[in-house]
Design a protein around this motif. Structure first.
Motif, PDB file in Angstrom:
ATOM      1  N   VAL A 361       0.854  -1.191   0.000  1.00 20.49           N
ATOM      2  CA  VAL A 361       0.000   0.000   0.000  1.00 20.49           C
ATOM      3  C   VAL A 361       0.894   1.247   0.000  1.00 20.49           C
ATOM      4  O   VAL A 361       1.763   1.384   0.859  1.00 20.49           O
ATOM      5  N   LEU A 362       0.681   2.123  -0.965  1.00 20.52           N
ATOM      6  CA  LEU A 362       1.454   3.353  -1.086  1.00 20.52           C
ATOM      7  C   LEU A 362       0.508   4.530  -1.310  1.00 20.52           C
ATOM      8  O   LEU A 362      -0.499   4.403  -2.039  1.00 20.52           O
ATOM      9  N   ARG A 363       0.837   5.659  -0.695  1.00 19.67           N
ATOM     10  CA  ARG A 363       0.055   6.865  -0.962  1.00 19.67           C
ATOM     11  C   ARG A 363       0.243   7.253  -2.429  1.00 19.67           C
ATOM     12  O   ARG A 363       1.332   7.155  -2.992  1.00 19.67           O
ATOM     13  N   THR A 364      -0.840   7.684  -3.058  1.00 12.97           N
ATOM     14  CA  THR A 364      -0.777   8.082  -4.461  1.00 12.97           C
ATOM     15  C   THR A 364       0.144   9.286  -4.608  1.00 12.97           C
ATOM     16  O   THR A 364      -0.049  10.293  -3.915  1.00 12.97           O
ATOM     17  N   PRO A 365       1.152   9.210  -5.459  1.00  6.84           N
ATOM     18  CA  PRO A 365       2.113  10.320  -5.600  1.00  6.84           C
ATOM     19  C   PRO A 365       1.417  11.627  -6.012  1.00  6.84           C
ATOM     20  O   PRO A 365       0.525  11.634  -6.859  1.00  6.84           O
ATOM     21  N   GLY A 366       1.852  12.727  -5.405  1.00  7.76           N
ATOM     22  CA  GLY A 366       1.349  14.046  -5.775  1.00  7.76           C
ATOM     23  C   GLY A 366       0.022  14.409  -5.141  1.00  7.76           C
ATOM     24  O   GLY A 366      -0.511  15.494  -5.407  1.00  7.76           O
ATOM     25  N   ASN A 379      -7.157  10.364   2.602  1.00 11.11           N
ATOM     26  CA  ASN A 379      -5.917  10.198   1.838  1.00 11.11           C
ATOM     27  C   ASN A 379      -6.177   9.184   0.734  1.00 11.11           C
ATOM     28  O   ASN A 379      -6.940   8.213   0.921  1.00 11.11           O
ATOM     29  N   LEU A 380      -5.547   9.403  -0.413  1.00  6.74           N
ATOM     30  CA  LEU A 380      -5.715   8.509  -1.554  1.00  6.74           C
ATOM     31  C   LEU A 380      -4.530   7.546  -1.639  1.00  6.74           C
ATOM     32  O   LEU A 380      -3.366   7.971  -1.551  1.00  6.74           O
ATOM     33  N   TYR A 381      -4.828   6.242  -1.834  1.00  7.19           N
ATOM     34  CA  TYR A 381      -3.785   5.201  -1.832  1.00  7.19           C
ATOM     35  C   TYR A 381      -3.914   4.292  -3.047  1.00  7.19           C
ATOM     36  O   TYR A 381      -5.001   4.120  -3.609  1.00  7.19           O
ATOM     37  N   ASN A 382      -2.772   3.724  -3.420  1.00  8.96           N
ATOM     38  CA  ASN A 382      -2.726   2.636  -4.401  1.00  8.96           C
ATOM     39  C   ASN A 382      -2.383   1.354  -3.674  1.00  8.96           C
ATOM     40  O   ASN A 382      -1.481   1.334  -2.824  1.00  8.96           O
ATOM     41  N   ILE A 383      -3.089   0.275  -4.021  1.00  8.60           N
ATOM     42  CA  ILE A 383      -2.810  -1.022  -3.393  1.00  8.60           C
ATOM     43  C   ILE A 383      -2.528  -2.058  -4.461  1.00  8.60           C
ATOM     44  O   ILE A 383      -3.155  -2.062  -5.540  1.00  8.60           O
ATOM     45  N   SER A 384      -1.557  -2.898  -4.193  1.00  4.61           N
ATOM     46  CA  SER A 384      -1.222  -4.024  -5.059  1.00  4.61           C
ATOM     47  C   SER A 384      -1.167  -5.272  -4.186  1.00  4.61           C
ATOM     48  O   SER A 384      -0.452  -5.296  -3.173  1.00  4.61           O
ATOM     49  N   VAL A 385      -1.937  -6.296  -4.568  1.00  3.93           N
ATOM     50  CA  VAL A 385      -1.998  -7.534  -3.784  1.00  3.93           C
ATOM     51  C   VAL A 385      -1.570  -8.684  -4.678  1.00  3.93           C
ATOM     52  O   VAL A 385      -2.076  -8.832  -5.795  1.00  3.93           O
ATOM     53  N   ILE A 386      -0.645  -9.489  -4.202  1.00  2.00           N
ATOM     54  CA  ILE A 386      -0.145 -10.627  -4.973  1.00  2.00           C
ATOM     55  C   ILE A 386      -0.588 -11.918  -4.309  1.00  2.00           C
ATOM     56  O   ILE A 386      -0.553 -12.053  -3.080  1.00  2.00           O
ATOM     57  N   ASN A 387      -1.042 -12.854  -5.119  1.00  2.00           N
ATOM     58  CA  ASN A 387      -1.531 -14.143  -4.650  1.00  2.00           C
ATOM     59  C   ASN A 387      -0.481 -15.208  -4.930  1.00  2.00           C
ATOM     60  O   ASN A 387      -0.126 -15.457  -6.086  1.00  2.00           O
ATOM     61  N   LYS A 388       0.028 -15.851  -3.883  1.00  2.00           N
ATOM     62  CA  LYS A 388       1.064 -16.869  -4.038  1.00  2.00           C
ATOM     63  C   LYS A 388       0.486 -18.283  -4.007  1.00  2.00           C
ATOM     64  O   LYS A 388       1.225 -19.253  -3.876  1.00  2.00           O
ATOM     65  N   THR A 389      -0.848 -18.384  -4.096  1.00  2.00           N
ATOM     66  CA  THR A 389      -1.497 -19.682  -4.083  1.00  2.00           C
ATOM     67  C   THR A 389      -2.143 -19.952  -5.433  1.00  2.00           C
ATOM     68  O   THR A 389      -2.130 -19.112  -6.334  1.00  2.00           O
ATOM     69  N   GLU A 424      -4.749  -4.898  -8.519  1.00  2.00           N
ATOM     70  CA  GLU A 424      -4.399  -3.547  -8.083  1.00  2.00           C
ATOM     71  C   GLU A 424      -5.662  -2.706  -7.979  1.00  2.00           C
ATOM     72  O   GLU A 424      -6.666  -2.963  -8.665  1.00  2.00           O
ATOM     73  N   GLY A 425      -5.617  -1.708  -7.132  1.00  2.00           N
ATOM     74  CA  GLY A 425      -6.769  -0.831  -6.956  1.00  2.00           C
ATOM     75  C   GLY A 425      -6.376   0.494  -6.328  1.00  2.00           C
ATOM     76  O   GLY A 425      -5.221   0.690  -5.914  1.00  2.00           O
ATOM     77  N   VAL A 426      -7.338   1.385  -6.291  1.00  2.00           N
ATOM     78  CA  VAL A 426      -7.156   2.701  -5.682  1.00  2.00           C
ATOM     79  C   VAL A 426      -8.276   2.889  -4.664  1.00  2.00           C
ATOM     80  O   VAL A 426      -9.434   2.524  -4.933  1.00  2.00           O
ATOM     81  N   PHE A 427      -7.948   3.443  -3.513  1.00  4.48           N
ATOM     82  CA  PHE A 427      -8.972   3.636  -2.489  1.00  4.48           C
ATOM     83  C   PHE A 427      -8.683   4.891  -1.667  1.00  4.48           C
ATOM     84  O   PHE A 427      -7.548   5.378  -1.590  1.00  4.48           O
ATOM     85  N   PHE A 428      -9.777   5.407  -1.052  1.00  2.86           N
ATOM     86  CA  PHE A 428      -9.671   6.492  -0.096  1.00  2.86           C
ATOM     87  C   PHE A 428      -9.756   5.924   1.309  1.00  2.86           C
ATOM     88  O   PHE A 428     -10.636   5.092   1.602  1.00  2.86           O
TER      89      PHE A 428
END
Length: 466
Positions: A361-366, A379-389, A424-428
């Protein structure tokens, strides 16, 4: 006879003559209890090797090392580049394990477990014995003119060699690209998989060259482990060794003649069965010795014939041979074995505690924080989730800390995490202003699937100065 202080035999290897030409070896077929044990161990390992790409844990291969795709599957768990630190620690643990294991137990791996030894001695060599006979017959066949007998024996042997090399190449490729991809490569039209077909032909050629021509030189020239054993072994390491205190001086056994020499009758059976062509009586820790125990069986068979006890050649340490003492489990062996067990435990713990789902999870740049009309900060964030299964997950996000906050996805009501994939997604993230006491606050976000927390991630939440 070479004395124990004479090290001139180390100046050359048995497979190269004084002119630098290859000396072709015709080792005698070994027989004895240790050889029989090695056969069962080898057949068990070969079964696991060929079955490995087809075995599944959690619908995933037991082992797949897809280096081009940077995807590794070990015991049914997927490892991506994000898990590099685990693979690095596992590699370091394995290296330390190999070093300590070699220091204590010598080259047991080379003689009993190494794929090169197993294939060479238990597969290709046995095929050679079937077509060409034992050592004496092979030598005679090599010197004979090319007649029908020699032609069909050589042709039959090398044909079987090529078939087995092809099977090994298929298995090797399956461990890289996976069994499903291999089946597709074999069943589809060749022009659709030219790269895979070229790899299969290349691997087949390499394996055939290794086992038909290069042979024992893999151990003496190419294998780094064999080259490094000189710095890993010491006088306390367990190796295949000749008891020169008991065996010397050597003397041929003659009928009706009283023997005043040692137990070694200089029959050279230990040399004749050696797959690398060395004389184990020259001394322990020879670079070419792979600890295959063929010389032990050969010597014990001779001891039975002359009514002498077994063990003239045996597993022992160089220091025990020199001191003429019996082998015993020392504190050093116990300590090193304890460290080996601990290293395996660490590796197992790393694999067992590894998360199957990982979020970033990272804050959206700018983007700065925003104030709402009802007294909250977002605050606006970008999320990336990886599935190892190998199973898909419908996921939702919740703000775990601090309490009272909410999360709202942008442009979608929910996310679906595909099997072996990334979403991946974007959320507040929204929090009451009164809950924020700093300009940079720590928050904890939970990733849920069907009401169960599967992973969580911490990040920063910006707020206006108070």
């Amino acid at each position: 006879m070479i004395t124990q202080n004479d090290e001139t035999f180390r100046d050359s290897i048995s497979t190269v003559d004084a002119a630098g030409k290859r000396v072709w070896l015709f080792p005698k077929k070994p027989q004895g209890p240790l050889y029989n044990y090695r056969k069962w161990v080898s057949y068990g390992l070969l079964t696991l090797l060929f079955a490995g790409p087809w075995l599944r844990i959690n619908d995933l291969p037991v082992l797949m090392l897809n280096i081009p795709a940077r995807k590794f599957i070990i015991f049914g768990q997927i490892f991506w580049p994000q898990d590099f630190f685990i693979l690095l620690l596992a590699s370091l643990t394995f290296i330390v394990f190999v070093i300590l294991f070699t220091v204590v137990y010598g080259r047991v791996f080379c003689g009993w477990v190494c794929p090169q030894t197993i294939f060479m001695e238990m597969v290709f060599r046995r095929i050679e014995y079937f077509f060409e006979g034992d050592s004496a017959q092979q030598k005679a066949l090599a010197k004979a003119d090319w007649d029908w007998n020699k032609t069909w024996r050589k042709t039959g042997k090398h044909t079987v060699f090529l078939v087995i090399s092809f099977l090994i190449a298929n298995t090797f490729l399956a461990y890289i690209i996976g069994s499903d991809a291999l089946v597709k490569l074999v069943t589809d039209s060749p022009d659709q998989h030219l790269g895979g077909l070229a790899s299969l032909v290349l691997f087949t050629g390499v394996f055939y060259a290794v086992f038909a021509r290069f042979r024992e030189q893999v151990c003496t020239i190419a294998c780094p482990y064999g080259r490094l054993q000189g710095v890993m072994l010491d006088k306390e390491s367990i190796v295949v060794a000749y008891d020169y205190n008991r065996g010397e001086p050597r003397e041929k056994l003659r009928k009706n003649q009283e023997r005043k020499a040692g137990d070694c009758i200089d029959c050279k059976q230990c040399v004749q069965v050696c797959p690398t062509g060395i004389d184990i009586r020259n001394g322990a820790q020879q670079m070419e010795c792979i600890n295959c125990t063929a010389c032990i069986d050969a010597c014990n068979n001779i001891m039975d014939l002359i009514n002498k006890p077994h063990g003239l050649i045996r597993y022992d340490s160089e220091s025990h041979i020199a001191a003429n003492t019996k082998f015993r489990v020392t504190g050093r062996i116990k300590a090193y074995s304890g460290v080996l067990v601990m290293l395996v435990g660490i590796l197992v713990a790393l694999l067992a505690t590894r998360s199957n789902v990982e979020a970033t999870v990272l804050r959206t740049p700018g983007q700065l924080f925003q104030k709402t009309d009802h007294g909250t900060i977002t605050n606006l964030y970008n999320i990336s989730v990886i599935n190892k299964t190998n199973h898909p997950y419908p996921i939702t996000l919740k703000l775990l800390e601090p309490a009272g906050g909410t999360i709202a996805l942008v442009g979608t009501d929910g996310l679906t995490l595909p099997a072996q994939g990334i979403t991946e997604g974007v959320f507040f993230a929204e929090l009451p202003a009164k809950a924020l006491h700093l300009t940079s606050n720590k928050i904890r976000i939970g990733v849920y699937s069907q009401g169960k927390l599967i992973t969580e991630e911490k990040t920063k939440f910006l707020a206006p100065a108070r």
